[in-house]
Design a protein around this motif. Structure first.
Motif: not given
Length: 355
Positions: A276-288
């Protein structure tokens, strides 16, 4: 090794045969390029879903509910085939996976009673679980109130978790505590059920369920914080005590993180921090996290078939495939372009991987 062959030879062969009926990358390639719903459904009727979709009329007002019933009826039959191929110890553990579907039906009942919906109309939203559960959901829809429903379930495993959330529901007139009590019970039952497996199977199943629980905890925390503005103390109460978050300190660090960046830094495993390093928001976290879940399932499916991971993984893939079909058809009913629908699909890539 001989013992594993004895326990899984028949069931493993049956599941591998069922696995061959899952939709292929080529199938999804065509489905995403279907010109209209008639083309999409027509193609699906040439696959293993042909009997399931036979006679389905998408022009009806209840078309989506009927589609869900048909697809989950198919899932129920597949589950029974998988379970029949396993020895009693392993089949008992698989029964715990059904708790997730039972909880969804109980949520339908809770919402219907809360809104005082017509029982017959609400019943159209129930998943067809008659072959998988002894609970009679249509009868529950005719209970006078939610407290009466909870009282009627006191003798079942569902009574205690519902009773736990009832007092707060009565104070706040909000179903959320009741529904979360169901979810917490489902995950806790799965985690505790690992004790009934052999040591080798326990390790494999714990790896799969641990990843699911970790993903769920991280996802819930982001949503509770960013969408619902829950205070950290309340978020902490709703986190699952399993997977990488067995320790209270790990759950505390997750719940009390001020934002996405801090949450990532506080994760208990280096693998998640790197993912999750560098994920800027909740949506990016969930995608990863979605990608990580598919990688976990794919790795499990690549193992030799003589272990509990095969039936667990296959059933998870089958459930995700149903989600895909509902997403595709709903997108077509809403006239959404395929480029908006495609990112929400769980798809197998060529060579057996997933994207």
């Amino acid at each position: 090794m001989i013992a594993k062959l004895w326990r899984y030879a028949y069931g493993g062969a049956k599941i591998m045969a069922l696995k061959s009926y899952l939709l292929s990358p080529d199938d999804y390639h065509y489905l995403l390029r279907a010109r209209n719903l008639e083309d999409l459904v027509g193609y699906l009727r040439t696959t293993a879903y042909g009997p399931t979709l036979s006679g389905w009329d998408w022009h009806r007002s209840d078309a989506e509910a009927e589609l869900s019933r048909r697809l989950y009826g198919n899932l129920a039959q597949v589950f029974l085939k998988v379970r029949r191929g396993l020895k009693p110890r392993e089949s008992r553990f698989l029964d715990l996976l059904v708790y997730r579907l039972v909880a969804e039906n109980l949520k339908v009942v809770l919402r219907a009673l809360n809104l005082r919906l017509d029982p017959d109309r609400a019943a159209a939203r129930l998943l067809p679980l008659a072959d998988l559960s002894t609970l009679v959901f249509p009868a529950m829809l005719r209970q006078e109130s939610i407290p009466r429903l909870v009282d009627s379930l006191a003798h079942t495993v569902w009574g205690p978790p519902l009773a736990k959330g009832l007092s707060r529901f009565e104070r706040e007139a909000n179903l959320f505590p009741l529904e979360m009590s169901l979810d917490l019970f489902v995950y806790a039952s799965l985690w505790q059920g690992l004790e009934g497996l052999s040591r080798a199977d326990r390790r494999i199943a714990a790896g799969i369920l641990g990843a699911l629980i970790d993903i769920t905890n991280i996802t819930w925390t982001g949503r509770f914080r960013d969408l619902y503005n829950f205070p950290p103390e309340e978020t902490y109460q709703y986190l699952l005590e399993a997977g990488s978050f067995v320790r209270p300190g790990a759950r505390h660090d997750l719940a009390f993180a001020a934002d996405t960046g801090e949450m990532i830094l506080r994760l208990p495993r280096a693998g998640y921090r790197e993912l999750l390093q560098g994920a800027g928001d909740r949506a990016e976290v969930e995608t990863r996290l979605r990608q990580h879940w598919m990688a976990t399932l794919s790795k499990s499916l690549a193992r030799p078939p003589f272990q509990i991971g095969l039936p667990i993984t296959f059933l998870f893939f089958k459930k995700l495939e149903l989600d895909n079909l509902i997403t595709l058809i709903t997108g077509m009913l809403l006239d959404l372009p395929s480029e908006r629908v495609a990112p929400w699909l769980w798809r197998r890539a060529a060579g057996g991987g997933h994207v």
